[in-house]
Write a protein that holds these residues in place. Structure first.
Motif, PDB file in Angstrom:
ATOM      1  N   MET A   1       0.843  -1.200   0.000  1.00  0.00           N
ATOM      2  CA  MET A   1       0.000   0.000   0.000  1.00  0.00           C
ATOM      3  C   MET A   1       0.878   1.251   0.000  1.00  0.00           C
ATOM      4  O   MET A   1       1.823   1.345   0.771  1.00  0.00           O
ATOM      5  N   GLN A   2       0.566   2.193  -0.892  1.00  0.00           N
ATOM      6  CA  GLN A   2       1.366   3.402  -1.019  1.00  0.00           C
ATOM      7  C   GLN A   2       0.889   4.484  -0.058  1.00  0.00           C
ATOM      8  O   GLN A   2      -0.241   4.462   0.417  1.00  0.00           O
ATOM      9  N   GLU A   3       1.791   5.433   0.203  1.00  0.00           N
ATOM     10  CA  GLU A   3       1.470   6.541   1.107  1.00  0.00           C
ATOM     11  C   GLU A   3       1.670   7.877   0.406  1.00  0.00           C
ATOM     12  O   GLU A   3       2.660   8.074  -0.305  1.00  0.00           O
ATOM     13  N   LEU A   4       0.754   8.789   0.648  1.00  0.00           N
ATOM     14  CA  LEU A   4       0.848  10.156   0.147  1.00  0.00           C
ATOM     15  C   LEU A   4       0.850  11.107   1.327  1.00  0.00           C
ATOM     16  O   LEU A   4      -0.033  11.042   2.186  1.00  0.00           O
ATOM     17  N   TYR A   5       1.850  11.965   1.392  1.00  0.00           N
ATOM     18  CA  TYR A   5       1.913  13.040   2.379  1.00  0.00           C
ATOM     19  C   TYR A   5       1.662  14.344   1.625  1.00  0.00           C
ATOM     20  O   TYR A   5       2.490  14.772   0.822  1.00  0.00           O
ATOM     21  N   LEU A   6       0.514  14.943   1.873  1.00  0.00           N
ATOM     22  CA  LEU A   6       0.083  16.140   1.146  1.00  0.00           C
ATOM     23  C   LEU A   6       0.175  17.342   2.091  1.00  0.00           C
ATOM     24  O   LEU A   6      -0.584  17.458   3.053  1.00  0.00           O
ATOM     25  N   MET A   7       1.111  18.221   1.813  1.00  0.00           N
ATOM     26  CA  MET A   7       1.452  19.321   2.728  1.00  0.00           C
ATOM     27  C   MET A   7       1.021  20.676   2.174  1.00  0.00           C
ATOM     28  O   MET A   7       1.162  20.949   0.985  1.00  0.00           O
ATOM     29  N   ARG A   8       0.494  21.507   3.059  1.00  0.00           N
ATOM     30  CA  ARG A   8       0.205  22.897   2.679  1.00  0.00           C
ATOM     31  C   ARG A   8       1.485  23.713   2.822  1.00  0.00           C
ATOM     32  O   ARG A   8       2.305  23.481   3.713  1.00  0.00           O
ATOM     33  N   HIS A   9       1.681  24.675   1.934  1.00  0.00           N
ATOM     34  CA  HIS A   9       2.877  25.518   1.964  1.00  0.00           C
ATOM     35  C   HIS A   9       2.972  26.314   3.271  1.00  0.00           C
ATOM     36  O   HIS A   9       1.994  26.464   4.019  1.00  0.00           O
ATOM     37  N   GLY A  10       4.151  26.861   3.532  1.00  0.00           N
ATOM     38  CA  GLY A  10       4.377  27.675   4.727  1.00  0.00           C
ATOM     39  C   GLY A  10       3.683  29.020   4.655  1.00  0.00           C
ATOM     40  O   GLY A  10       3.251  29.475   3.588  1.00  0.00           O
ATOM     41  N   GLU A  11       3.596  29.672   5.808  1.00  0.00           N
ATOM     42  CA  GLU A  11       2.954  30.991   5.881  1.00  0.00           C
ATOM     43  C   GLU A  11       3.647  31.991   4.964  1.00  0.00           C
ATOM     44  O   GLU A  11       4.872  32.039   4.887  1.00  0.00           O
ATOM     45  N   THR A  12       2.827  32.795   4.270  1.00  0.00           N
ATOM     46  CA  THR A  12       3.343  33.829   3.378  1.00  0.00           C
ATOM     47  C   THR A  12       2.954  35.212   3.898  1.00  0.00           C
ATOM     48  O   THR A  12       2.144  35.344   4.827  1.00  0.00           O
ATOM     49  N   ILE A  13       3.500  36.224   3.257  1.00  0.00           N
ATOM     50  CA  ILE A  13       3.143  37.606   3.612  1.00  0.00           C
ATOM     51  C   ILE A  13       1.643  37.833   3.404  1.00  0.00           C
ATOM     52  O   ILE A  13       0.974  38.456   4.235  1.00  0.00           O
ATOM     53  N   PHE A  14       1.088  37.311   2.314  1.00  0.00           N
ATOM     54  CA  PHE A  14      -0.348  37.464   2.069  1.00  0.00           C
ATOM     55  C   PHE A  14      -1.175  36.730   3.124  1.00  0.00           C
ATOM     56  O   PHE A  14      -2.215  37.218   3.544  1.00  0.00           O
ATOM     57  N   ASN A  15      -0.731  35.540   3.540  1.00  0.00           N
ATOM     58  CA  ASN A  15      -1.427  34.839   4.628  1.00  0.00           C
ATOM     59  C   ASN A  15      -1.475  35.718   5.872  1.00  0.00           C
ATOM     60  O   ASN A  15      -2.518  35.860   6.517  1.00  0.00           O
ATOM     61  N   LYS A  16      -0.332  36.304   6.205  1.00  0.00           N
ATOM     62  CA  LYS A  16      -0.233  37.116   7.417  1.00  0.00           C
ATOM     63  C   LYS A  16      -1.114  38.349   7.324  1.00  0.00           C
ATOM     64  O   LYS A  16      -1.710  38.775   8.317  1.00  0.00           O
ATOM     65  N   ARG A  17      -1.220  38.916   6.135  1.00  0.00           N
ATOM     66  CA  ARG A  17      -2.033  40.130   5.938  1.00  0.00           C
ATOM     67  C   ARG A  17      -3.486  39.808   5.615  1.00  0.00           C
ATOM     68  O   ARG A  17      -4.277  40.705   5.370  1.00  0.00           O
ATOM     69  N   GLN A  18      -3.816  38.516   5.585  1.00  0.00           N
ATOM     70  CA  GLN A  18      -5.173  38.038   5.300  1.00  0.00           C
ATOM     71  C   GLN A  18      -5.681  38.548   3.939  1.00  0.00           C
ATOM     72  O   GLN A  18      -6.778  39.071   3.814  1.00  0.00           O
ATOM     73  N   LEU A  19      -4.816  38.360   2.941  1.00  0.00           N
ATOM     74  CA  LEU A  19      -5.164  38.698   1.565  1.00  0.00           C
ATOM     75  C   LEU A  19      -5.388  37.414   0.773  1.00  0.00           C
ATOM     76  O   LEU A  19      -4.719  36.404   1.014  1.00  0.00           O
ATOM     77  N   VAL A  20      -6.324  37.466  -0.170  1.00  0.00           N
ATOM     78  CA  VAL A  20      -6.640  36.293  -0.988  1.00  0.00           C
ATOM     79  C   VAL A  20      -5.422  35.931  -1.833  1.00  0.00           C
ATOM     80  O   VAL A  20      -4.834  36.783  -2.505  1.00  0.00           O
ATOM     81  N   GLN A  21      -5.059  34.670  -1.803  1.00  0.00           N
ATOM     82  CA  GLN A  21      -3.841  34.211  -2.476  1.00  0.00           C
ATOM     83  C   GLN A  21      -4.139  32.903  -3.184  1.00  0.00           C
ATOM     84  O   GLN A  21      -4.101  31.836  -2.599  1.00  0.00           O
ATOM     85  N   GLY A  22      -4.499  33.015  -4.453  1.00  0.00           N
ATOM     86  CA  GLY A  22      -4.770  31.842  -5.256  1.00  0.00           C
ATOM     87  C   GLY A  22      -3.746  31.742  -6.361  1.00  0.00           C
ATOM     88  O   GLY A  22      -2.682  31.157  -6.208  1.00  0.00           O
ATOM     89  N   ALA A  23      -4.056  32.368  -7.500  1.00  0.00           N
ATOM     90  CA  ALA A  23      -3.120  32.382  -8.628  1.00  0.00           C
ATOM     91  C   ALA A  23      -1.937  33.304  -8.363  1.00  0.00           C
ATOM     92  O   ALA A  23      -0.844  33.079  -8.881  1.00  0.00           O
TER      93      ALA A  23
END
Length: 198
Positions: A1-23
């Motif tokens: 059985m295979q394993e996948l570790y799916l990680m969210r990226h680290g905090e960014t300046i936009f994350n800290k300023r609560q700005l929408v960050q998609g594309a």
């Protein structure tokens, strides 16, 4: 059985300023880099190694992966974050509170030049499924984004179940899945900061 570790990226300046960050993209903060280092140290301490590593083409994801591990990796557009159209780089409070299960509401961003929930779900699920179907991919690390990860989860779990099991998806959290017979099974979420506090 295979394993996948799916990680969210680290905090960014936009994350800290609560700005929408998609594309759009923004750099990792010092805290984001530090937490990514702690994740890498945790993997080393636990003896968790990966056959292959992948990231979205966005810098916040590839920069995170390069902090977590020094191994070679592949960047794929299919792992990118949801495109929120005209809402990009705007205050997060402008985002609608909507029900992803309602097709009309899930298409909200399309009218503003962005992607629908279905488009994101299909794109991310197809990309990750192709990765895990490759030979010699027994344990894989992928760094992606919050909404993209949520849409991947939604391809395999009902939203009601996701809401029960996941109350928060902080930066640098890692979701673990098993993969067998072309199916993903969610095994749980790990946050290195929560682990350190327990």
């Amino acid at each position: 059985m295979q394993e996948l570790y799916l990680m969210r990226h680290g905090e960014t300046i936009f994350n800290k300023r609560q700005l929408v960050q998609g594309a759009v993209d923004s750099p990792l903060t010092k805290d984001g880099i530090a937490k990514a280092k702690r994740v890498g140290q945790f993997f080393q301490k636990q003896g968790v190694t990966f056959d292959h590593a992948y990231t979205s083409t966005q810098e916040r994801a590839s920069d995170t992966l390069e902090v977590v591990t020094k191994q070679p990796y592949t960047r794929l557009k299919g792992l990118k974050e949801w495109d929120f159209g005209l809402f990009e780089a705007q205050d997060e409070r402008l985002l609608p509170k909507f029900n992803f299960k309602d097709p009309a509401e899930a298409d909200f961003f399309v009218d503003y030049g962005g992607e629908s929930a279905k488009q994101v779900m299909e794109r991310v699920n197809q990309t990750i499924s192709k990765i895990m179907a490759k030979p010699d991919h027994q344990r894989v690390l992928i760094v992606s984004h919050g909404a993209a990860i949520l849409m991947f989860l939604a391809a395999w779990l009902p939203f009601e179940e996701i809401a029960k099991q996941i109350t928060d998806m902080p930066n640098c959290c890692v979701l673990r899945f098993t993969y067998d017979n072309d199916r993903f099974t969610y095994q749980g979420l790990f946050d290195v900061d929560q682990s350190a506090n327990n």
